[in-house]
Write a protein that holds these residues in place. Structure first.
Motif, PDB file in Angstrom:
ATOM      1  N   LEU A 139      37.955  29.541  46.024  1.00  0.00           N
ATOM      2  CA  LEU A 139      37.643  30.554  45.028  1.00  0.00           C
ATOM      3  C   LEU A 139      38.913  31.247  44.575  1.00  0.00           C
ATOM      4  N   CYS A 140      38.996  31.540  43.307  1.00  0.00           N
ATOM      5  CA  CYS A 140      40.108  32.312  42.767  1.00  0.00           C
ATOM      6  C   CYS A 140      39.634  33.760  42.618  1.00  0.00           C
ATOM      7  N   VAL A 141      40.359  34.678  43.224  1.00  0.00           N
ATOM      8  CA  VAL A 141      40.004  36.099  43.153  1.00  0.00           C
ATOM      9  C   VAL A 141      41.211  36.889  42.682  1.00  0.00           C
ATOM     10  N   GLU A 142      40.940  38.076  42.188  1.00  0.00           N
ATOM     11  CA  GLU A 142      42.019  38.975  41.780  1.00  0.00           C
ATOM     12  C   GLU A 142      42.027  40.176  42.708  1.00  0.00           C
ATOM     13  N   ILE A 143      43.200  40.438  43.276  1.00  0.00           N
ATOM     14  CA  ILE A 143      43.377  41.599  44.141  1.00  0.00           C
ATOM     15  C   ILE A 143      44.591  42.359  43.640  1.00  0.00           C
ATOM     16  N   TYR A 144      44.363  43.583  43.228  1.00  0.00           N
ATOM     17  CA  TYR A 144      45.411  44.462  42.734  1.00  0.00           C
ATOM     18  C   TYR A 144      46.263  43.787  41.655  1.00  0.00           C
ATOM     19  N   GLY A 145      45.561  43.134  40.728  1.00  0.00           N
ATOM     20  CA  GLY A 145      46.215  42.541  39.568  1.00  0.00           C
ATOM     21  C   GLY A 145      46.845  41.181  39.803  1.00  0.00           C
ATOM     22  N   GLN A 146      46.740  40.650  41.001  1.00  0.00           N
ATOM     23  CA  GLN A 146      47.303  39.339  41.324  1.00  0.00           C
ATOM     24  C   GLN A 146      46.181  38.345  41.612  1.00  0.00           C
ATOM     25  N   GLN A 147      46.373  37.112  41.170  1.00  0.00           N
ATOM     26  CA  GLN A 147      45.402  36.053  41.431  1.00  0.00           C
ATOM     27  C   GLN A 147      45.705  35.401  42.780  1.00  0.00           C
ATOM     28  N   ASP A 172      40.786  44.945  47.317  1.00  0.00           N
ATOM     29  CA  ASP A 172      41.234  45.498  46.039  1.00  0.00           C
ATOM     30  C   ASP A 172      40.914  46.987  45.951  1.00  0.00           C
ATOM     31  N   ASP A 173      39.702  47.357  46.317  1.00  0.00           N
ATOM     32  CA  ASP A 173      39.299  48.773  46.284  1.00  0.00           C
ATOM     33  C   ASP A 173      40.174  49.618  47.198  1.00  0.00           C
ATOM     34  N   LYS A 174      40.425  49.119  48.410  1.00  0.00           N
ATOM     35  CA  LYS A 174      41.239  49.876  49.369  1.00  0.00           C
ATOM     36  C   LYS A 174      42.654  50.057  48.827  1.00  0.00           C
ATOM     37  N   MET A 175      43.225  48.997  48.257  1.00  0.00           N
ATOM     38  CA  MET A 175      44.580  49.107  47.704  1.00  0.00           C
ATOM     39  C   MET A 175      44.613  50.120  46.562  1.00  0.00           C
ATOM     40  N   ARG A 176      43.610  50.104  45.716  1.00  0.00           N
ATOM     41  CA  ARG A 176      43.569  51.038  44.581  1.00  0.00           C
ATOM     42  C   ARG A 176      43.385  52.479  45.051  1.00  0.00           C
ATOM     43  N   GLN A 177      42.579  52.693  46.095  1.00  0.00           N
ATOM     44  CA  GLN A 177      42.400  54.039  46.656  1.00  0.00           C
ATOM     45  C   GLN A 177      43.733  54.581  47.174  1.00  0.00           C
ATOM     46  N   ILE A 178      44.433  53.765  47.920  1.00  0.00           N
ATOM     47  CA  ILE A 178      45.708  54.206  48.497  1.00  0.00           C
ATOM     48  C   ILE A 178      46.747  54.407  47.401  1.00  0.00           C
ATOM     49  N   ALA A 179      46.757  53.524  46.409  1.00  0.00           N
ATOM     50  CA  ALA A 179      47.716  53.648  45.298  1.00  0.00           C
ATOM     51  C   ALA A 179      47.481  54.937  44.513  1.00  0.00           C
ATOM     52  N   LYS A 180      46.234  55.333  44.401  1.00  0.00           N
ATOM     53  CA  LYS A 180      45.908  56.569  43.677  1.00  0.00           C
ATOM     54  C   LYS A 180      46.506  57.788  44.377  1.00  0.00           C
TER      55      LYS A 180
END
Length: 83
Positions: A6-14, A34-42
């Motif tokens: 499967l191809c997935v996107e995590i934090y803007g990367q495939q 992805d959600d965890k990375m975005r929470q921490i980045a915020k």
């Protein structure tokens, strides 16, 4: 059991991920990361992607270990109640 690819996107990367789990589950795992990375980045907008990924991994591992300890304690209590 066949492996799913499967191809997935995590934090803007495939990323191409392969596993025996269902594609839906694999998407759920990728979305969680992805959600965890975005929470921490915020909260920490100056972090580079590598540090962000490591902090996310640490947070996810912390949550996992806490749940595992709770699970182990519950299993221990259940086993102690057995005649």
């Amino acid at each position: 059991m066949t492996k799913n690819k499967l191809c997935v996107e995590i934090y803007g990367q495939q990323y191409q991920i392969v596993g025996k789990a269902s594609p839906g589950y694999m998407r759920e795992v990728a979305a969680h990361v992805d959600d965890k990375m975005r929470q921490i980045a915020k909260s920490n907008p100056r972090l580079d992607t590598t540090r962000l990924a490591v902090l996310s991994a640490v947070n996810i591992a912390d949550a996992y270990l806490k749940l595992k300890r709770e699970y182990d304690e519950i299993i221990h209590l259940i086993e102690d109640d057995q005649p």
